[in-house]
Design a protein around this motif. Sequence first.
Motif, PDB file in Angstrom:
ATOM      1  N   HIS A  65       0.823  -1.209   0.000  1.00 10.95           N
ATOM      2  CA  HIS A  65       0.000   0.000   0.000  1.00 10.95           C
ATOM      3  C   HIS A  65       0.858   1.259   0.000  1.00 10.95           C
ATOM      4  N   GLY A  67       4.867   2.942  -1.664  1.00 14.16           N
ATOM      5  CA  GLY A  67       5.865   2.733  -2.696  1.00 14.16           C
ATOM      6  C   GLY A  67       6.742   1.536  -2.363  1.00 14.16           C
ATOM      7  N   LEU A  73       3.663   5.074  -5.880  1.00 10.02           N
ATOM      8  CA  LEU A  73       2.263   4.817  -6.186  1.00 10.02           C
ATOM      9  C   LEU A  73       1.487   6.127  -6.112  1.00 10.02           C
ATOM     10  N   LYS A  74       0.465   6.243  -6.941  1.00 10.80           N
ATOM     11  CA  LYS A  74      -0.401   7.417  -6.903  1.00 10.80           C
ATOM     12  C   LYS A  74      -1.346   7.304  -5.705  1.00 10.80           C
ATOM     13  N   GLN A  77      -3.821   4.243  -4.793  1.00 14.20           N
ATOM     14  CA  GLN A  77      -3.345   3.018  -5.442  1.00 14.20           C
ATOM     15  C   GLN A  77      -2.675   2.081  -4.444  1.00 14.20           C
ATOM     16  N   LYS A  78      -2.619   0.838  -4.807  1.00 18.88           N
ATOM     17  CA  LYS A  78      -1.780  -0.157  -4.160  1.00 18.88           C
ATOM     18  C   LYS A  78      -1.071  -0.921  -5.269  1.00 18.88           C
ATOM     19  N   ALA A  79      -0.186  -1.842  -4.922  1.00 27.05           N
ATOM     20  CA  ALA A  79       0.579  -2.544  -5.947  1.00 27.05           C
ATOM     21  C   ALA A  79       0.618  -4.034  -5.650  1.00 27.05           C
ATOM     22  N   PRO A 140       0.695  -1.674 -10.517  1.00 28.90           N
ATOM     23  CA  PRO A 140      -0.183  -0.794  -9.746  1.00 28.90           C
ATOM     24  C   PRO A 140      -1.647  -1.212  -9.918  1.00 28.90           C
TER      25      PRO A 140
END
Length: 203
Positions: A65, A67, A73-74, A77-79, A140
């Motif tokens: 959740h 970077g 990350l924006k 967002q999560k990745a 992302p």
Amino acid sequence: MFKTARSKVQTWITAGAGTIAALFVAGVMGAFGALPAHGPPQLPPDAVIDAGRWRLQPVRAYVSHAGVHGVPLKPGQKALVLEVDMTNRTAQSDKGYFNVFTPDGIVLPDSSPMIVLTRDSTMTPELHPGMTERMAYVWPLAGDAAVPANLAFGVTAEIFKQRDNLYGAPGWYNPYRLGTVTLPVTDLSATGQPAIGQPGSGS
């Protein structure tokens, strides 16, 4: 007259047998055609995978959740992150690894991942022959995107040709689905720790 009649009967019998044989073959072929095609095999998650120019060892998958490995990350967002040990099996430095892994059964805003060398956060580095490096594939996602607790990743391999039919040059061509590897997905909090109720969270 009897000879002519007998000849006609033999002709009808032969033609009938041929028709029956043809129908039988067509039926058998149709039955085989109706059988479901076998999908790509399920690859053991703890095994080393030879995928053409790459040797792969999946390490872990998780949702971040914040970077991760220098990839920002924006807001909102999560990745989804897949870490894998990769070895270049060729004789020259290469970074043709973008399509090696594809998450299955999940909607991605962009199917192309960002790929990072975990030890120094270098983005899309060339990997040198015979050197194993840990790489992070980062996709992302929207903050409310559902990610299953166990996720399948398709593995794409290529075939080496000494002389390609189109270009007449050696290289790696004809990408194909080698198999699928399924990994548990840990949900990490913004602090980098497993979220409450996730494996390793102590709850």
